[in-house]
Design an enzyme around this catalytic site. Sequence first.
Site, PDB file in Angstrom:
ATOM      1  N   SER A  31       0.749  -1.316   0.035  1.00 43.96           N
ATOM      2  CA  SER A  31      -0.048  -0.033  -0.028  1.00 43.96           C
ATOM      3  C   SER A  31       0.774   1.350  -0.075  1.00 43.96           C
ATOM      4  CB  SER A  31      -0.870   0.258   1.412  1.00 43.96           C
ATOM      5  OG  SER A  31      -1.727  -0.871   1.271  1.00 43.96           O
ATOM      6  N   HIS A  62      -3.281   0.468  -4.811  1.00 46.16           N
ATOM      7  CA  HIS A  62      -2.540  -0.718  -5.319  1.00 46.16           C
ATOM      8  C   HIS A  62      -2.845  -0.724  -7.161  1.00 46.16           C
ATOM      9  CE1 HIS A  62      -2.130  -3.251  -1.557  1.00 46.16           C
ATOM     10  NE2 HIS A  62      -2.968  -1.894  -1.384  1.00 46.16           N
ATOM     11  N   TYR A  86      -8.778 -10.273   2.148  1.00 48.56           N
ATOM     12  CA  TYR A  86      -9.967  -9.778   2.482  1.00 48.56           C
ATOM     13  C   TYR A  86     -10.743  -9.147   1.311  1.00 48.56           C
ATOM     14  CZ  TYR A  86      -7.165  -5.145   2.078  1.00 48.56           C
ATOM     15  OH  TYR A  86      -6.227  -4.394   1.458  1.00 48.56           O
ATOM     16  N   GLU A  87      -9.920  -9.167   0.075  1.00 53.71           N
ATOM     17  CA  GLU A  87     -10.686  -8.796  -1.068  1.00 53.71           C
ATOM     18  C   GLU A  87     -11.479 -10.081  -1.741  1.00 53.71           C
ATOM     19  OE1 GLU A  87      -7.780  -6.698  -4.011  1.00 53.71           O
ATOM     20  OE2 GLU A  87      -6.475  -7.444  -2.565  1.00 53.71           O
ATOM     21  N   ALA A 114       2.563  -2.002   4.533  1.00 52.19           N
ATOM     22  CA  ALA A 114       2.266  -0.890   5.424  1.00 52.19           C
ATOM     23  C   ALA A 114       1.605  -1.696   6.870  1.00 52.19           C
ATOM     24  CB  ALA A 114       1.217  -0.060   4.888  1.00 52.19           C
ATOM     25  N   MET A 212      -2.180  -6.805   7.279  1.00 52.01           N
ATOM     26  CA  MET A 212      -3.141  -7.527   6.658  1.00 52.01           C
ATOM     27  C   MET A 212      -2.555  -8.385   5.277  1.00 52.01           C
ATOM     28  SD  MET A 212      -6.336  -4.899   6.633  1.00 52.01           S
ATOM     29  CE  MET A 212      -6.766  -3.819   7.845  1.00 52.01           C
ATOM     30  N   SER A 213      -1.256  -8.378   5.327  1.00 52.48           N
ATOM     31  CA  SER A 213      -0.751  -8.895   4.372  1.00 52.48           C
ATOM     32  C   SER A 213       0.589  -9.666   4.630  1.00 52.48           C
ATOM     33  CB  SER A 213      -0.304  -7.923   3.358  1.00 52.48           C
ATOM     34  OG  SER A 213       0.750  -7.096   3.643  1.00 52.48           O
ATOM     35  N   HIS A 248      -7.658   3.968   5.787  1.00 52.19           N
ATOM     36  CA  HIS A 248      -6.807   3.586   4.712  1.00 52.19           C
ATOM     37  C   HIS A 248      -6.192   4.687   4.065  1.00 52.19           C
ATOM     38  CE1 HIS A 248      -5.294   0.826   1.870  1.00 52.19           C
ATOM     39  NE2 HIS A 248      -5.837   1.620   0.828  1.00 52.19           N
TER      40      HIS A 248
HETATM   41  N1  HPA Z   1      -3.718  -2.893  11.631  1.00 54.01           N
HETATM   42  C1  HPA Z   1      -3.805  -3.885  10.470  1.00 54.01           C
HETATM   43  N2  HPA Z   1      -3.117  -3.488   9.131  1.00 54.01           N
HETATM   44  C2  HPA Z   1      -2.668  -2.383   9.204  1.00 54.01           C
HETATM   45  C3  HPA Z   1      -2.747  -1.306  10.048  1.00 54.01           C
HETATM   46  C4  HPA Z   1      -3.411  -1.649  11.185  1.00 54.01           C
HETATM   47  O1  HPA Z   1      -3.129  -0.795  12.292  1.00 54.01           O
HETATM   48  N3  HPA Z   1      -1.951  -0.073   9.704  1.00 54.01           N
HETATM   49  C5  HPA Z   1      -1.691  -0.486   8.359  1.00 54.01           C
HETATM   50  N4  HPA Z   1      -2.177  -1.799   8.026  1.00 54.01           N
END
Ligand code: HPA
Length: 273
Positions: A31, A62, A86-87, A114, A212-213, A248
């Site tokens: 991201s 993305h 999640y997609e 990220a 989340m990745s 986001h």
């Molecule tokens: N939590 C989960 N995924 C993330 C976060 C977060 O705080 N920041 C960026 N991706």
Amino acid sequence: MSELTNQIKEAVDFIRSKTKLKPEVALVLGSGLGETVSDILVDQEIDYASIPHFPVSTVIGHSGKLLLGSWNNKRVVVMQGRFHYYEGYSLQQVTFPIRVMKKLGAETIFITNASGGLNPDFKVGDLVAINDHINLNSDHPLRGKNEDELGTRFPDQHSVYDRAMIEKAKTIAENNNFKLQTGVYVGVTGPTFETPAEYKYMRIIGGDAVGMSTVPEVIVANHMGMKIFCVSVITDEGNPVVPQKVSHVDVVKAAKEAGPKMTLLLRELLQLI
Ligand code: HPA
């Protein structure tokens, strides 16, 4: 040949029909980090949508392209944008491009992302070299029949993250006057950010950052014996004492701001492998 190995072969054959470049290193840009390799000498740029069996990314920030080229005289294959559970994709789909990049020739992989900081010493904009992970995904990319041709049924995960590359990365950061943090990444599915209680829990169980990745990609890369370096940009602070809102948009903005540092780090590390 199994269905998966057949699909990998079809994707690899398609990419090889576009370019003969054999990458040494694979890069996954997360991201807000799609511009990390803006000065790459591109030999071929291929939309994910045109590659057989590749899913198509839909998330803002993305872009969804595979680049093959050379970056600082190293042959690279770059995922500009990645796929997330999640997609709606399966973890097998999420990790399919990692398998393809390995079969194209990449023995080393750099993965960026990220993440939210759990360690109170981590501040927004910090880079963190991941030295271990905790997998809190509710699914597993290697679930199902093992593809022995790709890797073993029960992969060891004792030293997934290459220690030598982490040390080299630390030195690069020091020489360029910024600190490279190190820590444990907690992998979750999202798409919700965490509640204050969840951030607190993740810190208690040993996490330094959450995202989340990455974890499914790393599991698959390790399964295939790739050398792995992962670096995360802290985009928000999941501090249980002072809960902060996160969006986001904030995540992408903070990641973009850290882009030049990320570029410098990866470019110099590439020279040392
Ligand atoms: N939590 C989960 N995924 C993330 C976060 C977060 O705080 N920041 C960026 N991706």
